[in-house]
Design a protein around this motif. Structure first.
Motif, PDB file in Angstrom:
ATOM      1  N   VAL A  18      -4.007   4.274   8.670  1.00 25.14           N
ATOM      2  CA  VAL A  18      -2.738   4.536   9.353  1.00 25.14           C
ATOM      3  C   VAL A  18      -1.735   5.149   8.374  1.00 25.14           C
ATOM      4  CG1 VAL A  18      -0.738   3.447  10.461  1.00 25.14           C
ATOM      5  CG2 VAL A  18      -3.052   2.776  11.138  1.00 25.14           C
ATOM      6  N   LEU A  19      -1.691   4.596   7.173  1.00 25.74           N
ATOM      7  CA  LEU A  19      -0.801   5.118   6.137  1.00 25.74           C
ATOM      8  C   LEU A  19      -1.108   6.585   5.840  1.00 25.74           C
ATOM      9  CD1 LEU A  19       1.350   4.575   3.937  1.00 25.74           C
ATOM     10  CD2 LEU A  19      -0.485   3.701   2.487  1.00 25.74           C
ATOM     11  N   ALA A  20      -2.391   6.902   5.741  1.00 26.74           N
ATOM     12  CA  ALA A  20      -2.806   8.254   5.375  1.00 26.74           C
ATOM     13  C   ALA A  20      -2.602   9.268   6.498  1.00 26.74           C
ATOM     14  CB  ALA A  20      -4.273   8.248   4.953  1.00 26.74           C
ATOM     15  N   TYR A  21      -2.869   8.864   7.730  1.00 21.74           N
ATOM     16  CA  TYR A  21      -2.943   9.841   8.807  1.00 21.74           C
ATOM     17  C   TYR A  21      -1.795   9.779   9.815  1.00 21.74           C
ATOM     18  CZ  TYR A  21      -7.620  10.481   6.968  1.00 21.74           C
ATOM     19  OH  TYR A  21      -8.680  10.735   6.139  1.00 21.74           O
ATOM     20  N   ALA A  78       0.835  -1.205   0.000  1.00 20.01           N
ATOM     21  CA  ALA A  78       0.000   0.000   0.000  1.00 20.01           C
ATOM     22  C   ALA A  78       0.868   1.252   0.000  1.00 20.01           C
ATOM     23  CB  ALA A  78      -0.931  -0.005   1.213  1.00 20.01           C
ATOM     24  N   MET A  79       1.946   1.247   0.767  1.00 18.60           N
ATOM     25  CA  MET A  79       2.826   2.413   0.793  1.00 18.60           C
ATOM     26  C   MET A  79       3.481   2.633  -0.570  1.00 18.60           C
ATOM     27  SD  MET A  79       5.927   3.457   3.391  1.00 18.60           S
ATOM     28  CE  MET A  79       4.823   3.873   4.752  1.00 18.60           C
ATOM     29  N   ALA A  80       3.854   1.560  -1.250  1.00 18.40           N
ATOM     30  CA  ALA A  80       4.423   1.696  -2.594  1.00 18.40           C
ATOM     31  C   ALA A  80       3.418   2.340  -3.539  1.00 18.40           C
ATOM     32  CB  ALA A  80       4.858   0.328  -3.127  1.00 18.40           C
ATOM     33  N   ALA A  81       2.160   1.943  -3.449  1.00 24.74           N
ATOM     34  CA  ALA A  81       1.123   2.524  -4.303  1.00 24.74           C
ATOM     35  C   ALA A  81       0.966   4.013  -4.055  1.00 24.74           C
ATOM     36  CB  ALA A  81      -0.207   1.802  -4.076  1.00 24.74           C
ATOM     37  N   VAL A  82       1.012   4.410  -2.780  1.00 24.25           N
ATOM     38  CA  VAL A  82       0.846   5.811  -2.430  1.00 24.25           C
ATOM     39  C   VAL A  82       2.071   6.627  -2.857  1.00 24.25           C
ATOM     40  CG1 VAL A  82       0.668   7.406  -0.478  1.00 24.25           C
ATOM     41  CG2 VAL A  82      -0.815   5.394  -0.606  1.00 24.25           C
ATOM     42  N   LEU A  83       3.259   6.122  -2.611  1.00 20.96           N
ATOM     43  CA  LEU A  83       4.461   6.828  -3.043  1.00 20.96           C
ATOM     44  C   LEU A  83       4.571   6.856  -4.564  1.00 20.96           C
ATOM     45  CD1 LEU A  83       7.046   5.626  -0.364  1.00 20.96           C
ATOM     46  CD2 LEU A  83       6.023   7.888  -0.591  1.00 20.96           C
ATOM     47  N   GLY A  84       3.865   5.949  -5.234  1.00 20.86           N
ATOM     48  CA  GLY A  84       3.798   5.956  -6.688  1.00 20.86           C
ATOM     49  C   GLY A  84       2.704   6.842  -7.243  1.00 20.86           C
ATOM     50  N   GLY A  85       1.832   7.389  -6.380  1.00 21.00           N
ATOM     51  CA  GLY A  85       0.851   8.376  -6.813  1.00 21.00           C
ATOM     52  C   GLY A  85      -0.501   7.841  -7.214  1.00 21.00           C
ATOM     53  N   ALA A  86      -0.990   6.765  -6.562  1.00 26.59           N
ATOM     54  CA  ALA A  86      -2.292   6.188  -6.895  1.00 26.59           C
ATOM     55  C   ALA A  86      -3.436   7.135  -6.532  1.00 26.59           C
ATOM     56  CB  ALA A  86      -2.490   4.861  -6.170  1.00 26.59           C
ATOM     57  N   GLN A  87      -4.514   7.077  -7.321  1.00 27.18           N
ATOM     58  CA  GLN A  87      -5.716   7.871  -7.018  1.00 27.18           C
ATOM     59  C   GLN A  87      -6.722   7.099  -6.169  1.00 27.18           C
ATOM     60  OE1 GLN A  87      -4.138   8.471 -10.295  1.00 27.18           O
ATOM     61  NE2 GLN A  87      -3.437   9.977  -8.810  1.00 27.18           N
ATOM     62  N   SER A  88      -6.560   5.791  -6.122  1.00 30.67           N
ATOM     63  CA  SER A  88      -7.538   4.941  -5.445  1.00 30.67           C
ATOM     64  C   SER A  88      -6.815   3.671  -5.035  1.00 30.67           C
ATOM     65  CB  SER A  88      -8.696   4.641  -6.405  1.00 30.67           C
ATOM     66  OG  SER A  88      -9.582   3.682  -5.878  1.00 30.67           O
ATOM     67  N   ALA A 145      -7.628  -4.362   7.083  1.00 31.00           N
ATOM     68  CA  ALA A 145      -7.116  -3.906   5.790  1.00 31.00           C
ATOM     69  C   ALA A 145      -7.441  -2.435   5.552  1.00 31.00           C
ATOM     70  CB  ALA A 145      -7.694  -4.768   4.670  1.00 31.00           C
ATOM     71  N   LEU A 146      -8.646  -2.016   5.926  1.00 31.48           N
ATOM     72  CA  LEU A 146      -9.006  -0.609   5.797  1.00 31.48           C
ATOM     73  C   LEU A 146      -8.204   0.251   6.767  1.00 31.48           C
ATOM     74  CD1 LEU A 146     -10.759   1.648   4.646  1.00 31.48           C
ATOM     75  CD2 LEU A 146     -12.550   1.013   6.284  1.00 31.48           C
ATOM     76  N   ARG A 147      -8.032  -0.213   7.995  1.00 31.65           N
ATOM     77  CA  ARG A 147      -7.234   0.531   8.972  1.00 31.65           C
ATOM     78  C   ARG A 147      -5.786   0.687   8.488  1.00 31.65           C
ATOM     79  NH1 ARG A 147     -11.497   2.040  10.474  1.00 31.65           N
ATOM     80  NH2 ARG A 147     -12.571   1.447  12.398  1.00 31.65           N
TER      81      ARG A 147
END
Length: 545
Positions: free
Chosen positions: A376-379, A339-349, A370-372
């Motif tokens: 945690v990643l976001a906040y 999930a962190m790789a997806a976010v650092l890669g710029g995913a929209q969803s 899984a949602l948490r």
């Protein structure tokens, strides 16, 4: 390379390295060190640009997550529409910001729940949707103008999407207010997932009919989610996922243009769906390269003028194929890194897999974890506080360039085979994926690649985990409801709409209005598919041994 780097390299003692492997999940070798010389040819304006500016390597929005977080869209669906509706309400109450619908195999393959081929599969791997009645139940008390919905359906996408639009109509919601995505990607079915129904030509017609209808009637809807996810799940490397997915995307662009649409009329609503595997930097480089390749081809080859046509917007799901049955709690950790790789890669969803998905459909507890993970990643992690934080990394930029170069080489091979459909007929994609999957498995069996809990760090203790189980009563009750619907509806109206659909399929008119008429009459998915099969026939893959 600088003299300083060459001196370091000459003195580097490879004999003192620990046992590798020093290669990615895709078996790409990794150098021990990356330095300025690796990125000397990069021109910032040409190859990177600022976030929200061509070629969008650094992101499709100028402010990225400082403006808006990604959509947290958990994939869910099981048993009956009523039970899935309850799961959706639970997820929304837990902070999920978008819905993503999983359908059962009979629905995916165009069979009603009472069809002999549906026996034993109803509601097993997703929700059973036979008619508008089920779609209304699925979204009961969920206002469809206030939620973005993604639906993972391909061969019968035109029918399922029509059911959704009409269900909104029944709620009093205009189609022009609907937001969401229909996967609608038949090419990757021929390449990897195999849940096709019709041959390629009529399948592509249905897709371009959705493009045309949505442009005028459902303008906020993403009409296709060009999916590398399932290509990767079938065993492809990261590079193959990137190249084959974008090749499919270009094929859809060409189909839309051939159908008489201006590229800027439909390209802004094309979206993508990528896998996020375990090799952290390889995945990030893949996403950055994807944006750059798409923008360049859309501008330089297809002549797109609108900025929105150049933007590669994508949903990501963590890698289901990386999950393990033994020690399933390890999957929580895998999913967090992915999930962190997806976010650092710029995913929209983003969808994060649940720890138990390798064993069964996720339990409520597992999906909450899984949602948490996303929350945690976001906040809490701080990774959203600056835009594209890995830009300028010698390693990441070098890898991004390698991804782009490798993808362009694959595009040349595909063109030589007559494009995507020609390559499918030649089984090119299928063979490439099979070879990659075989190599990966060999690496695991030889222990050149360690999978924790599988070929090392193995525990003798039996795992105890509560799994979601689908009651066999689900199938019986679904068939009873379907039988009652067929008896209570206006069957003369149903037959009239089905005949109108058949006539339209034999001609060249857009099929979506006729499908929607049949949906409003409560014709079933299976009935509409049967009519289209009479006209279009069924696809049979060419066997290669």
């Amino acid at each position: 390379m600088s003299d300083n780097f060459l001196r370091w390299k000459a003195n580097y003692d490879a004999q003192r390295e620990r046992k590798g492997p020093f290669f990615t999940v895709s078996s790409v070798p990794i150098d021990p060190l990356y330095a300025p010389g690796h990125t000397a040819d990069i021109d910032y304006e040409r190859d990177l640009g600022n976030p929200g500016e061509y070629p969008y390597t650094r992101g499709v929005r100028s402010n990225m997550y400082r403006g808006r977080l990604w959509t947290m869209r958990m994939f869910a669906g099981f048993a009956t529409a009523k039970e899935s509706n309850e799961r959706y309400k639970f997820l929304l109450s837990q902070g999920q910001t978008g819905l993503s619908v999983a359908f059962d195999m009979p629905t995916i393959m165009g069979y009603d729940s009472d069809h002999p081929r549906a026996y034993g599969e109803v509601g097993r791997v997703g929700v059973a949707i036979d008619s508008l009645q089920d779609m209304e139940t699925l979204f009961q008390d969920i206002s469809l103008d206030r939620v973005s919905t993604s639906m993972t359906i391909n061969a019968p996408a035109s029918i399922i999407w029509s059911m959704y639009v009409v269900a909104a109509e029944k709620q009093g919601i205009s189609a022009n207010k609907l937001t969401g995505t229909i996967q609608n990607d038949i090419l990757k079915e021929y390449i990897a997932q195999k849940s096709w129904i019709f041959p390629p030509d009529p399948s592509m017609r249905l897709i371009t009919d959705i493009f045309k209808f949505s442009k005028d009637n459902v303008p906020k809807w993403n009409t296709i989610s060009i999916s590398g996810y399932h290509i990767r799940e079938a065993g492809a490397t990261a590079l193959q996922e990137l190249a084959f997915t974008l090749a499919d995307g270009f094929a859809y662009v060409e189909a839309g243009i051939k159908a008489g649409l201006d590229v800027d009329d439909f390209a802004p609503r094309l979206s993508f769906f990528f896998n996020s595997h375990t090799d952290f930097f390889e995945e990030i480089a893949k996403y950055r390269a994807a944006r750059r390749i798409w923008a360049r081809h859309m501008k330089e080859k297809y002549g797109a003028k609108k900025e929105e046509s150049l933007l590669l917007r994508f949903h990501t799901q963590t890698a289901g194929c990386s999950l393990t049955g033994p020690q399933p709690e390890n999957n929580i950790v895998r999913t967090a890194y992915q999930a962190m790789a997806a976010v650092l890669g710029g995913a929209q969803s983003l969808h994060t897999n649940s720890m138990d998905e390798v064993l069964a459909l996720p339990s409520e507890k597992a999906v909450q974890i899984a949602l948490r993970t996303q929350q945690v990643l976001a906040y809490e992690t701080g990774v959203v506080n600056t835009i594209d934080p890995l830009a300028g990394s010698y390693f990441v930029e070098t890898f991004t360039n390698q991804m782009e170069e490798g993808a362009e080489e694959y595009f040349r091979k595909i063109d030589e085979l007559g494009g995507v459909l020609g390559a499918i007929r030649e089984n090119f994609f299928q063979q490439e994926i099979a070879d990659a999957a075989y190599r990966y498995q060999q690496e695991i069996e030889s222990k050149d690649r360690i999978i924790v809990g599988i070929n090392d760090f193995v525990s003798e203790e039996k795992d105890k985990i509560d799994l979601l189980k689908i009651d066999p009563e689900v199938e019986r009750s679904q068939v009873i409801r379907l039988t009652a619907l067929k008896q209570s509806r206006d069957n003369i109206r149903v037959q009239t709409t089905l005949e109108d659909l058949k006539v339209a399929a034999q001609g060249s008119d857009n099929l979506i209005p006729k499908i929607m008429d049949a949906v409003r009459a409560y014709a079933t998915e299976g009935e509409m598919i049967a009519v289209l099969k009479e006209v279009f026939g069924e696809y049979r893959e060419q066997a290669v041994f």
